[in-house]
Structure formats: structure tokens, C-alpha cells
Design a protein around this motif. Structure first.
Motif, PDB file in Angstrom:
ATOM      1  N   THR A  35     -24.846  24.786 -33.280  1.00  0.00           N
ATOM      2  CA  THR A  35     -23.393  24.741 -33.478  1.00  0.00           C
ATOM      3  C   THR A  35     -22.907  26.128 -33.894  1.00  0.00           C
ATOM      4  O   THR A  35     -23.708  27.049 -34.076  1.00  0.00           O
ATOM      5  N   TRP A  36     -21.597  26.270 -34.062  1.00  0.00           N
ATOM      6  CA  TRP A  36     -21.020  27.543 -34.483  1.00  0.00           C
ATOM      7  C   TRP A  36     -20.483  27.428 -35.914  1.00  0.00           C
ATOM      8  O   TRP A  36     -21.224  27.031 -36.827  1.00  0.00           O
ATOM      9  N   TRP A  38     -18.741  26.133 -39.315  1.00  0.00           N
ATOM     10  CA  TRP A  38     -18.896  24.776 -39.855  1.00  0.00           C
ATOM     11  C   TRP A  38     -17.715  24.286 -40.679  1.00  0.00           C
ATOM     12  O   TRP A  38     -17.569  23.077 -40.896  1.00  0.00           O
ATOM     13  N   LYS A  41     -15.643  21.503 -39.295  1.00  0.00           N
ATOM     14  CA  LYS A  41     -16.409  20.377 -38.773  1.00  0.00           C
ATOM     15  C   LYS A  41     -16.446  19.229 -39.791  1.00  0.00           C
ATOM     16  O   LYS A  41     -16.365  19.456 -41.009  1.00  0.00           O
ATOM     17  N   VAL A  57     -29.257  19.715 -36.804  1.00  0.00           N
ATOM     18  CA  VAL A  57     -28.564  20.955 -36.472  1.00  0.00           C
ATOM     19  C   VAL A  57     -29.556  22.098 -36.610  1.00  0.00           C
ATOM     20  O   VAL A  57     -29.998  22.429 -37.707  1.00  0.00           O
ATOM     21  N   LEU A  60     -26.377  27.038 -37.467  1.00  0.00           N
ATOM     22  CA  LEU A  60     -24.918  27.106 -37.608  1.00  0.00           C
ATOM     23  C   LEU A  60     -24.562  28.503 -38.095  1.00  0.00           C
ATOM     24  O   LEU A  60     -25.420  29.257 -38.549  1.00  0.00           O
TER      25      LEU A  60
END
Length: 260
Positions: A35-36, A38, A41, A57, A60
Motif C-alpha cells: 500500500t502507499w 496510510w 486509510k 500489508v 506502507l
């Protein structure tokens, strides 16, 4: 080598709901995702779906992004690392599995490359200590990006390896993004020179040009992955590309091209 889809790109069209992308990754046989940032999110919902599906994950990004090469932003960098450690651990666990990505930020006009590198090394040594104390690992990602004519300070794998080597801390490794390296125009074997892949903690792929799935561009995939293996890399391969095909066809082409 296991494959890790970046769900900021993959599954986005089919599943606008971010949490549903974990279920989609699970259905395709993946056990982790990239993911990028957070902070925007639903972290509690992500923790729940991680527990439900077993899809963790893998990495991140430190959030907010801040410059490693500008000492005026170092306090922000260190604060972002402190804040990201418990989130990364919550979504993946303690130790090397809790991975936090940092990019260098843009180069500073008028500042010497040596000074910018020294600034990056200084803050990364402290950031690595913070990450290690909290039970996490940092990944320095070279990114080739240009905005208003200004390039990122660390934009290819060789520069990143030089910095990771100089910092010399077990909680700092390189995220080798093959696409960004290709944009910079440097051959992968030249980036490593005589070094092994011991400094590399993650590899991400997309083809060039277009940033689509491997097999749609000009990169020599039949040579790139064997090179990584020859240098000792046995870790994960992150799929950080924009699908140009329906996801099942896209993943099938990627697997064929990579031989994984």
C-alpha cells in the motif's frame, strides 16, 4: 520469489472499496499486499480484514512524506517514522515484516549532491534507530519523478544502494523499483556494480514505457530477475503497475513474463 500486488493500482477498477481489494488478493492466491500512504486509510478495518483473510500489508509509506535531503524537514521525517511503526506492526507484525517506505524528496536547487546525500544519511541513521527500537524496517525507495523541472534527489538504484551502504544499519534496506530505475536510464547490472542484493529488502516491477504489467514494454525481464537471483535476492516481487488488461489476464501475463 513470492508476488505482492500493490492494491493502490491492482484491483482498483474492479473494487473501488479498498478493503474489498484484500479479499480479491486472497482469491488470487496472494498472502500480502503493498500500500502507499496510510493516514487516509481505514486502519481498524484493515486490521480486521488482515485477521480475517490472512492477507497482510507487506509495506506502507511513511506519512506525511518529507524530504530526507532538506535538514529543515528532518523532524517531520522522524515523526512520520515514529507514527508509522505501530501501524506497520499492527498490519503485519514485529521485526523485518513491518516495513515502512521512505523516498528522498526533491533535490534542492543550488545545494551540492554531496551535501544532500550527507543530510539523507544523517536522518536515515536516526530513522533506522527509531524503526529498530519499535520493531520495524525502513525501505529507502529511489523514485524518478520530475515536477517543475526538479528531480527527486535519490532517483535510481545505485544512488539508493550507496546511501543504504553508508548508513550501515540493519533496519534500513533498499526498495529497488525496476520501473523508476528504467525511467532514469541506468542498466540494473550497473546499479549493483560488484555488490550483492543483501542491501535490498523489496523489489517492485512495472514495464517501461507505460508502467503497465511486465510483458507490455521494452524491459528485458528474462535477464532482470536472473540478475537479481545471481546477486542473492530471494525476497518478494511487488507488482506496482497500472493494469492494461482485465486483472485475471494482467496477472497471467505478469506471471508468464516473470516466470513466477
Amino acid at each position: 520469489m513470492r508476488l505482492i500486488p500493490c492494491i493502490e493500482m491492482l484491483y482498483k477498477t474492479e473494487h473501488p472499496d479498498f478493503i474489498q481489494r484484500f479479499h480479491a488478493a486472497k482469491a488470487d492466491g496472494f498472502d500480502a499486499v503493498d500500500t502507499w500512504l496510510w493516514r487516509d486509510k481505514p486502519i481498524a478495518a484493515m486490521a480486521d480484514v488482515v485477521a480475517e483473510t490472512g492477507v497482510q500489508v507487506f509495506s506502507l509509506c511513511a506519512d506525511p512524506r518529507a524530504s530526507l535531503v532538506n535538514s529543515a524537514e528532518h523532524a517531520t521525517v522522524l515523526g512520520a517514522v515514529r507514527d508509522a511503526v505501530p501501524v506497520a506492526r499492527r498490519l503485519n507484525g514485529r521485526g523485518p515484516a513491518a516495513r515502512i517506505i521512505l523516498a528522498s524528496g526533491f533535490g534542492l536547487p543550488g545545494q551540492a549532491e554531496s551535501d544532500m546525500r550527507a543530510n539523507a544519511v544523517t536522518v536515515l541513521r536516526e530513522a533506522a534507530r527509531i524503526a529498530a527500537d519499535g520493531g520495524a524496517t525502513l525501505l529507502l525507495e529511489p523514485v524518478h519523478m520530475v515536477i517543475h523541472g526538479n528531480l527527486m534527489a535519490v532517483r535510481n538504484i545505485r544512488q539508493g544502494l550507496d546511501i543504504v551502504e553508508e548508513v550501515d544499519h540493519p533496519a534500513l534496506q533498499l526498495l529497488a523499483d525496476v520501473y523508476h530505475h528504467a525511467v532514469d536510464g541506468q542498466a540494473l547490472e550497473d546499479a549493483f556494480d560488484s555488490r550483492t542484493a543483501a542491501l535490498v529488502g523489496h523489489v517492485q516491477v512495472a514495464d517501461y514505457e507505460g508502467r503497465h504489467e511486465p510483458g507490455t514494454g521494452s524491459l528485458p525481464w528474462a535477464a532482470l530477475l536472473p540478475l537479481l537471483k545471481q546477486r542473492g535476492y530471494t525476497g518478494a516481487i511487488g507488482l506496482e503497475y497500472l493494469p492494461s488488461l482485465p486483472h485475471a489476464e494482467s496477472l497471467a501475463l505478469t506471471r508468464r513474463t516473470l516466470g513466477l
